[in-house]
Design an enzyme around this catalytic site. Sequence first.
Site, PDB file in Angstrom:
ATOM      1  N   ASP A   1      63.384 -25.845  14.481  1.00 42.64           N
ATOM      2  CA  ASP A   1      64.408 -25.190  13.680  1.00 42.64           C
ATOM      3  C   ASP A   1      65.648 -26.080  13.687  1.00 42.64           C
ATOM      4  OD1 ASP A   1      65.948 -23.348  12.311  1.00 42.64           O
ATOM      5  OD2 ASP A   1      66.417 -22.170  14.105  1.00 42.64           O
TER       6      ASP A   1
ATOM      7  N   ASP B   1      69.396 -25.976  12.246  1.00 40.55           N
ATOM      8  CA  ASP B   1      70.335 -25.038  11.656  1.00 40.55           C
ATOM      9  C   ASP B   1      71.684 -25.744  11.530  1.00 40.55           C
ATOM     10  OD1 ASP B   1      72.109 -22.952  11.184  1.00 40.55           O
ATOM     11  OD2 ASP B   1      70.888 -21.531  12.325  1.00 40.55           O
TER      12      ASP B   1
ATOM     13  N   ASP C   1      67.081 -26.985  17.395  1.00 44.60           N
ATOM     14  CA  ASP C   1      67.372 -25.870  18.291  1.00 44.60           C
ATOM     15  C   ASP C   1      66.227 -25.848  19.315  1.00 44.60           C
ATOM     16  OD1 ASP C   1      67.575 -23.442  19.585  1.00 44.60           O
ATOM     17  OD2 ASP C   1      68.208 -22.353  17.797  1.00 44.60           O
TER      18      ASP C   1
END
Length: 328
Positions: free
Chosen positions: A14, A16, A229
């Site tokens: 992930d 972000d 992440d």
Amino acid sequence: MAEKGWLGADLVFDIDSDHIPTACQKVHDRWLCRNCGVAGRGPSPEMCPECGGARFDSKTWACDKCIESAKRETLKLTSMLLEDFGFSQDSVRVYFSGHRGYHVHVDDKGVHKLDSMARKEIVDYIIGLGLKARLHRIVDNHRIPLASDVEGGGWKRRIGFGIHKLVTASTPSELDSLGLSKPALKKLRETKEILQTSGESKWINVTDSGKSWEEIIDFVVSQQSSGIDTVVTTDIHRLIRLNGSLHGKTALMKVEVPLGGLDEFDPLKEAVAFKTGSLVVDVVEAPRFRLGDTSYGPYKDDSQVELPTAVALFLLCKNAAKVVKDSV
Ligand SMILES: [Zn+2]
Ligand SMILES: [Zn+2]
């Protein structure tokens, strides 16, 4: 329940834009202390400067610059997955998350059974944690290979490429602003001169200045690593959003990005789900933002506006607008 068991999990990443510091966050993001009501711009602080509280309501926005910075991190990640780990093009899939970043899924039978610790090892490689230049033979016979394309692969190539890029693409004043120590800057300036006079020099001597080069290598690792992440990748029980589903904070879809097509991909256009109609909403407050080919706002003080459905839903999902009852 006793018959339920864990069968395996894709390897997922992930990225972000919220976790990647950008200057524009100061412009479009806001926070509000839940305890005392003090508000500020930019990402939420660790602690409220007024009351010391640690709980905040934040309003974050992803502008083109934020999305672009998430793209850069995603490209570094996919490059490592394909070139350093050797996953096939078919097994690596990239998606816009529907919010403000990207998901990368590796669907390969070699990863399905990996436990959390094994996934942590992969994470450490990708973020360059604990990377010792000596053990990666980055420094070979007191020399660092230095070129736009260093043979050997892995972090050795990435660091050689990173230093080369740093000294060839930066002006002297840009080098000065990197926050490096004076001896390290001196080494970089000398390297720049060597490259300018000798063209594509393949090596740089590091015999007399181990410490400075360690500092430079650490800096280049921080630039060349990918800002994933880490918790998402190591959690083997996490449910990850399904392709085509709507994100509750934006009403945008999670959509697949063709591998190799990330540069041209415009998520704020491709992920729009509701393409027809309009809605009247009360916009509480919003900075100027873009969706599709059009920019909207800025709005403040509960302005009542008629907006395309996708834009109105985007603002409603972000809690930046309220439904106008008569219009529904
Ligand atoms: Zn407070
Ligand atoms: Zn931004």
